[in-house]
Write a protein that holds these residues in place. Structure first.
Motif, PDB file in Angstrom:
ATOM      1  N   ARG A 254      -7.566   7.080  -6.705  1.00 20.91           N
ATOM      2  CA  ARG A 254      -6.702   6.172  -7.474  1.00 20.91           C
ATOM      3  C   ARG A 254      -6.461   4.856  -6.734  1.00 20.91           C
ATOM      4  O   ARG A 254      -6.311   3.809  -7.366  1.00 20.91           O
ATOM      5  CB  ARG A 254      -5.387   6.855  -7.814  1.00 20.91           C
ATOM      6  CG  ARG A 254      -5.595   7.982  -8.827  1.00 20.91           C
ATOM      7  CD  ARG A 254      -4.314   8.608  -9.253  1.00 20.91           C
ATOM      8  NE  ARG A 254      -4.563   9.749 -10.111  1.00 20.91           N
ATOM      9  CZ  ARG A 254      -3.636  10.575 -10.532  1.00 20.91           C
ATOM     10  NH1 ARG A 254      -2.369  10.368 -10.192  1.00 20.91           N
ATOM     11  NH2 ARG A 254      -3.943  11.604 -11.292  1.00 20.91           N
ATOM     12  N   LEU A 255      -6.417   4.897  -5.417  1.00 23.82           N
ATOM     13  CA  LEU A 255      -6.295   3.653  -4.661  1.00 23.82           C
ATOM     14  C   LEU A 255      -7.542   2.794  -4.829  1.00 23.82           C
ATOM     15  O   LEU A 255      -7.444   1.569  -4.965  1.00 23.82           O
ATOM     16  CB  LEU A 255      -6.057   3.936  -3.171  1.00 23.82           C
ATOM     17  CG  LEU A 255      -4.650   4.350  -2.775  1.00 23.82           C
ATOM     18  CD1 LEU A 255      -4.602   4.730  -1.296  1.00 23.82           C
ATOM     19  CD2 LEU A 255      -3.657   3.232  -3.048  1.00 23.82           C
ATOM     20  N   GLU A 256      -8.714   3.430  -4.829  1.00 23.69           N
ATOM     21  CA  GLU A 256      -9.945   2.683  -5.037  1.00 23.69           C
ATOM     22  C   GLU A 256     -10.002   2.090  -6.440  1.00 23.69           C
ATOM     23  O   GLU A 256     -10.438   0.956  -6.632  1.00 23.69           O
ATOM     24  CB  GLU A 256     -11.160   3.588  -4.791  1.00 23.69           C
ATOM     25  CG  GLU A 256     -11.373   3.902  -3.320  1.00 23.69           C
ATOM     26  CD  GLU A 256     -12.435   4.950  -3.079  1.00 23.69           C
ATOM     27  OE1 GLU A 256     -12.970   5.544  -4.069  1.00 23.69           O
ATOM     28  OE2 GLU A 256     -12.762   5.197  -1.894  1.00 23.69           O
ATOM     29  N   GLU A 257      -9.501   2.848  -7.419  1.00 27.76           N
ATOM     30  CA  GLU A 257      -9.445   2.334  -8.793  1.00 27.76           C
ATOM     31  C   GLU A 257      -8.497   1.160  -8.913  1.00 27.76           C
ATOM     32  O   GLU A 257      -8.717   0.246  -9.709  1.00 27.76           O
ATOM     33  CB  GLU A 257      -9.006   3.444  -9.756  1.00 27.76           C
ATOM     34  CG  GLU A 257     -10.042   4.522  -9.976  1.00 27.76           C
ATOM     35  CD  GLU A 257      -9.507   5.698 -10.770  1.00 27.76           C
ATOM     36  OE1 GLU A 257      -8.292   5.705 -11.115  1.00 27.76           O
ATOM     37  OE2 GLU A 257     -10.298   6.623 -11.044  1.00 27.76           O
ATOM     38  N   ALA A 258      -7.430   1.179  -8.119  1.00 25.12           N
ATOM     39  CA  ALA A 258      -6.434   0.098  -8.157  1.00 25.12           C
ATOM     40  C   ALA A 258      -6.887  -1.121  -7.347  1.00 25.12           C
ATOM     41  O   ALA A 258      -6.206  -2.143  -7.345  1.00 25.12           O
ATOM     42  CB  ALA A 258      -5.089   0.601  -7.630  1.00 25.12           C
TER      43      ALA A 258
ATOM     44  N   LEU B 277       0.836  -1.197   0.000  1.00 30.57           N
ATOM     45  CA  LEU B 277       0.000   0.000   0.000  1.00 30.57           C
ATOM     46  C   LEU B 277       0.876   1.255   0.000  1.00 30.57           C
ATOM     47  O   LEU B 277       0.626   2.194  -0.753  1.00 30.57           O
ATOM     48  CB  LEU B 277      -0.934  -0.004   1.205  1.00 30.57           C
ATOM     49  CG  LEU B 277      -1.846   1.203   1.373  1.00 30.57           C
ATOM     50  CD1 LEU B 277      -2.797   1.318   0.190  1.00 30.57           C
ATOM     51  CD2 LEU B 277      -2.627   1.109   2.670  1.00 30.57           C
ATOM     52  N   ILE B 278       1.911   1.257   0.802  1.00 29.34           N
ATOM     53  CA  ILE B 278       2.819   2.404   0.863  1.00 29.34           C
ATOM     54  C   ILE B 278       3.498   2.631  -0.485  1.00 29.34           C
ATOM     55  O   ILE B 278       3.591   3.768  -0.962  1.00 29.34           O
ATOM     56  CB  ILE B 278       3.859   2.217   1.989  1.00 29.34           C
ATOM     57  CG1 ILE B 278       3.170   2.328   3.342  1.00 29.34           C
ATOM     58  CG2 ILE B 278       4.995   3.225   1.866  1.00 29.34           C
ATOM     59  CD1 ILE B 278       4.038   1.917   4.513  1.00 29.34           C
ATOM     60  N   SER B 279       3.960   1.557  -1.123  1.00 28.87           N
ATOM     61  CA  SER B 279       4.627   1.722  -2.422  1.00 28.87           C
ATOM     62  C   SER B 279       3.634   2.197  -3.481  1.00 28.87           C
ATOM     63  O   SER B 279       3.989   2.996  -4.355  1.00 28.87           O
ATOM     64  CB  SER B 279       5.324   0.436  -2.853  1.00 28.87           C
ATOM     65  OG  SER B 279       4.398  -0.578  -3.081  1.00 28.87           O
TER      66      SER B 279
ATOM     67  N   ARG C   5       3.836   5.629  -5.670  1.00 31.84           N
ATOM     68  CA  ARG C   5       3.719   5.694  -7.137  1.00 31.84           C
ATOM     69  C   ARG C   5       2.655   6.707  -7.550  1.00 31.84           C
ATOM     70  O   ARG C   5       2.834   7.455  -8.516  1.00 31.84           O
ATOM     71  CB  ARG C   5       3.382   4.314  -7.701  1.00 31.84           C
ATOM     72  CG  ARG C   5       4.568   3.394  -7.830  1.00 31.84           C
ATOM     73  CD  ARG C   5       4.239   2.160  -8.644  1.00 31.84           C
ATOM     74  NE  ARG C   5       3.316   1.258  -7.970  1.00 31.84           N
ATOM     75  CZ  ARG C   5       3.666   0.289  -7.142  1.00 31.84           C
ATOM     76  NH1 ARG C   5       4.935   0.089  -6.882  1.00 31.84           N
ATOM     77  NH2 ARG C   5       2.764  -0.479  -6.571  1.00 31.84           N
ATOM     78  N   ILE C   6       1.546   6.730  -6.818  1.00 27.64           N
ATOM     79  CA  ILE C   6       0.474   7.683  -7.138  1.00 27.64           C
ATOM     80  C   ILE C   6       0.966   9.110  -6.932  1.00 27.64           C
ATOM     81  O   ILE C   6       0.724   9.987  -7.771  1.00 27.64           O
ATOM     82  CB  ILE C   6      -0.781   7.391  -6.290  1.00 27.64           C
ATOM     83  CG1 ILE C   6      -1.411   6.059  -6.719  1.00 27.64           C
ATOM     84  CG2 ILE C   6      -1.793   8.525  -6.408  1.00 27.64           C
ATOM     85  CD1 ILE C   6      -2.507   5.570  -5.806  1.00 27.64           C
ATOM     86  N   ILE C   7       1.650   9.346  -5.822  1.00 27.72           N
ATOM     87  CA  ILE C   7       2.146  10.694  -5.533  1.00 27.72           C
ATOM     88  C   ILE C   7       3.102  11.169  -6.630  1.00 27.72           C
ATOM     89  O   ILE C   7       3.072  12.330  -7.026  1.00 27.72           O
ATOM     90  CB  ILE C   7       2.814  10.746  -4.141  1.00 27.72           C
ATOM     91  CG1 ILE C   7       1.742  10.624  -3.058  1.00 27.72           C
ATOM     92  CG2 ILE C   7       3.614  12.022  -3.952  1.00 27.72           C
ATOM     93  CD1 ILE C   7       2.280  10.493  -1.659  1.00 27.72           C
TER      94      ILE C   7
END
Length: 149
Positions: free
Chosen positions: A141-145, A84-86, A90-92
């Motif tokens: 973006r996390l929800e999309e992933a 999750l952190i990685s 990547r999103i940031i």
């Protein structure tokens, strides 16, 4: 350069000499015989280690991994947390610079909103707005992933 490895090699050399049941001729050079046997055992061991490392590399546990193994936290949870952190990192990295900079300063450098506004020369309201927008984009973006809360 490792004392324990040197001791192991010493023992292996004499075990090998006993297994081969040599009859030593002290008139010849027994020292050279033992050195050559030791050198061959050492080379053989290095080849074996190289072969093993190609198949399945071995490494010592670092302090963090050892702490996880001895803690009550499960390995799966720790792995998922690191993933999750990685993913967040990547999103940031893909966010626009005007949003990425305030997020980085606020969460990684522990700067206050006022300090960030001074650094980027924008009003505190703009900084707060960009922080909110950045958090929203990361969440989206996390929800999309496929990451859920």
């Amino acid at each position: 350069m490792d004392k324990s490895e040197a001791e192991d090699l010493y023992q292996q050399t004499f075990l090998k000499a006993l297994e081969m049941e040599w009859t030593l001729d002290w008139g010849q050079n027994p020292k050279a015989l033992f050195f050559s046997l030791t050198h061959n055992l050492w080379k053989s061991d290095r080849r074996k280690q190289a072969r093993r490392n190609m198949i399945a590399p071995c490494s010592n546990l670092d302090d963090e991994a050892e702490a996880v193994l001895h803690s009550d936290e499960s390995i799966e949870e720790s792995y998922l947390q690191k993933e999750l952190i990685s993913e967040v990192n990547r999103i940031i990295e893909t966010l626009p610079e005007k949003i990425r900079i305030p997020l980085t300063l606020f969460y990684l450098s522990n700067c206050s909103v006022e300090q960030i506004s001074t650094i980027i020369k924008k009003p505190p309201g703009t900084v707060k707005s960009r922080l909110f927008k950045g958090r929203s984009l990361i969440k989206k973006r996390l929800e999309e992933a496929g990451y859920e809360k």
